[in-house]
Motif scaffolding. Structure first.
Motif, mmCIF file in Angstrom:
data_model
loop_
_atom_site.group_PDB
_atom_site.id
_atom_site.type_symbol
_atom_site.label_atom_id
_atom_site.label_comp_id
_atom_site.label_asym_id
_atom_site.label_seq_id
_atom_site.Cartn_x
_atom_site.Cartn_y
_atom_site.Cartn_z
ATOM 1 N N PRO A 10 -6.939 3.074 6.345
ATOM 2 C CA PRO A 10 -5.919 2.036 6.464
ATOM 3 C C PRO A 10 -4.531 2.597 6.746
ATOM 4 C CG PRO A 10 -7.288 1.626 4.550
ATOM 5 C CD PRO A 10 -7.670 2.966 5.098
ATOM 6 N N ALA A 11 -4.184 3.723 6.135
ATOM 7 C CA ALA A 11 -2.861 4.292 6.354
ATOM 8 C C ALA A 11 -2.712 4.750 7.802
ATOM 9 C CB ALA A 11 -2.609 5.448 5.400
ATOM 10 N N ALA A 12 -3.790 5.268 8.388
ATOM 11 C CA ALA A 12 -3.724 5.716 9.767
ATOM 12 C C ALA A 12 -3.632 4.541 10.733
ATOM 13 C CB ALA A 12 -4.939 6.578 10.094
ATOM 14 N N ALA A 13 -4.169 3.392 10.338
ATOM 15 C CA ALA A 13 -4.138 2.213 11.200
ATOM 16 C C ALA A 13 -2.764 1.571 11.274
ATOM 17 C CB ALA A 13 -5.162 1.188 10.712
ATOM 18 N N ALA A 14 -1.916 1.834 10.307
ATOM 19 C CA ALA A 14 -0.579 1.253 10.283
ATOM 20 C C ALA A 14 0.302 1.933 11.316
ATOM 21 C CB ALA A 14 0.039 1.396 8.896
ATOM 22 N N VAL A 85 2.275 2.181 -4.875
ATOM 23 C CA VAL A 85 1.591 0.891 -4.748
ATOM 24 C C VAL A 85 1.163 0.382 -6.126
ATOM 25 C CG1 VAL A 85 -0.413 -0.302 -3.778
ATOM 26 C CG2 VAL A 85 0.860 1.336 -2.378
ATOM 27 N N LEU A 86 0.602 1.259 -6.956
ATOM 28 C CA LEU A 86 0.236 0.866 -8.321
ATOM 29 C C LEU A 86 1.472 0.412 -9.088
ATOM 30 C CD1 LEU A 86 -1.678 0.607 -10.735
ATOM 31 C CD2 LEU A 86 -1.312 3.064 -11.159
ATOM 32 N N GLY A 126 10.927 -2.956 0.028
ATOM 33 C CA GLY A 126 11.261 -1.533 0.021
ATOM 34 C C GLY A 126 10.030 -0.670 0.203
ATOM 35 N N LEU A 127 8.956 -1.015 -0.492
ATOM 36 C CA LEU A 127 7.709 -0.259 -0.361
ATOM 37 C C LEU A 127 7.124 -0.415 1.035
ATOM 38 C CD1 LEU A 127 5.617 1.517 -1.775
ATOM 39 C CD2 LEU A 127 4.446 -0.579 -2.469
ATOM 40 N N TYR A 128 7.149 -1.608 1.562
ATOM 41 C CA TYR A 128 6.611 -1.881 2.893
ATOM 42 C C TYR A 128 7.318 -1.041 3.960
ATOM 43 C CZ TYR A 128 4.941 -4.612 6.875
ATOM 44 O OH TYR A 128 4.357 -5.003 8.046
ATOM 45 N N LEU A 129 8.624 -0.918 3.838
ATOM 46 C CA LEU A 129 9.393 -0.182 4.839
ATOM 47 C C LEU A 129 9.245 1.330 4.719
ATOM 48 C CD1 LEU A 129 12.668 -2.302 4.874
ATOM 49 C CD2 LEU A 129 10.905 -2.170 6.663
ATOM 50 N N ARG A 130 8.874 1.833 3.537
ATOM 51 C CA ARG A 130 8.812 3.285 3.351
ATOM 52 C C ARG A 130 7.403 3.847 3.245
ATOM 53 N NH1 ARG A 130 8.320 4.961 -2.281
ATOM 54 N NH2 ARG A 130 8.536 3.171 -3.659
ATOM 55 N N ASP A 131 6.386 2.993 3.151
ATOM 56 C CA ASP A 131 5.035 3.485 2.869
ATOM 57 C C ASP A 131 4.014 2.871 3.828
ATOM 58 O OD1 ASP A 131 2.446 3.923 1.667
ATOM 59 O OD2 ASP A 131 3.479 4.350 -0.206
ATOM 60 N N ARG A 135 2.035 -1.113 4.524
ATOM 61 C CA ARG A 135 1.994 -1.808 5.821
ATOM 62 C C ARG A 135 0.561 -1.964 6.320
ATOM 63 N NH1 ARG A 135 5.523 1.689 6.843
ATOM 64 N NH2 ARG A 135 4.528 2.567 8.659
ATOM 65 N N ALA A 136 -0.325 -1.067 5.921
ATOM 66 C CA ALA A 136 -1.723 -1.203 6.318
ATOM 67 C C ALA A 136 -2.378 -2.389 5.639
ATOM 68 C CB ALA A 136 -2.487 0.087 5.984
ATOM 69 N N VAL A 137 -1.951 -2.704 4.421
ATOM 70 C CA VAL A 137 -2.503 -3.845 3.685
ATOM 71 C C VAL A 137 -2.016 -5.154 4.280
ATOM 72 C CG1 VAL A 137 -2.532 -5.003 1.448
ATOM 73 C CG2 VAL A 137 -2.774 -2.524 1.570
ATOM 74 N N ALA A 138 -0.774 -5.183 4.719
ATOM 75 C CA ALA A 138 -0.164 -6.392 5.293
ATOM 76 C C ALA A 138 0.511 -6.027 6.617
ATOM 77 C CB ALA A 138 0.845 -6.990 4.319
#
Length: 140
Positions: A10-14, A85-86, A126-131, A135-138
């Motif tokens: 998922p991280a690679a797909a973002a 994320v946790l 903040g998490l979405y923009l830095r991780d 972004r892979a989840v949403a």
């Protein structure tokens, strides 16, 4: 070496994170983190305003300490990139409890009830923009 596993994670797909987005994410994370750190300190130090708040709601004072410790642990997890994320999930749960308590106490909608929601939005933005994992989840 099998590269298909890495490319399907998922991280690679973002989409890659731009430097500006990463900086903005850390700024939002810092702002939310400072606010939440202040909340942790208030819960652990027990100033008069916090003890009055607990009295008004019928909470024993030790619950202030418990709340401060739980939020503090969640905040530390949120600020560590590997566990961010946790940490965001735990902070969101904590803030959900704050929303419920404000509803139960019949506080004003925009002044109190929704304030924890605003903080949660900043935490996740903040998490979405830095991780990349967020972004892979949403992937909007």
């Amino acid at each position: 070496m099998n590269t298909s596993t890495a490319s399907t994670s998922p991280a690679a797909a973002a989409a890659p994170i731009s430097a500006r987005a990463r900086i903005a994410g850390w700024i939002l994370t810092g702002l939310a983190g400072l606010f939440l750190l202040f909340d942790v300190i208030v819960h652990l130090v027990h100033p008069e305003s916090a003890t009055e708040w607990a009295d008004d709601r019928g909470l024993p004072y030790y619950m202030l300490t418990t709340m401060g410790v739980l939020l503090g642990i969640s905040l530390v997890l949120y600020l560590i990139p590997r566990t961010a994320v946790l940490g965001a999930v735990l902070i969101t749960a904590y803030l959900g409890g704050a929303v419920w308590e404000n509803i139960r106490s019949e506080e004003a909608l925009f002044g109190y009830i929704l304030f924890p929601v605003y903080i949660a939005i900043v935490v996740w933005l903040g998490l979405y923009l830095r991780d990349a994992r967020a972004r892979a989840v949403a992937p909007w």
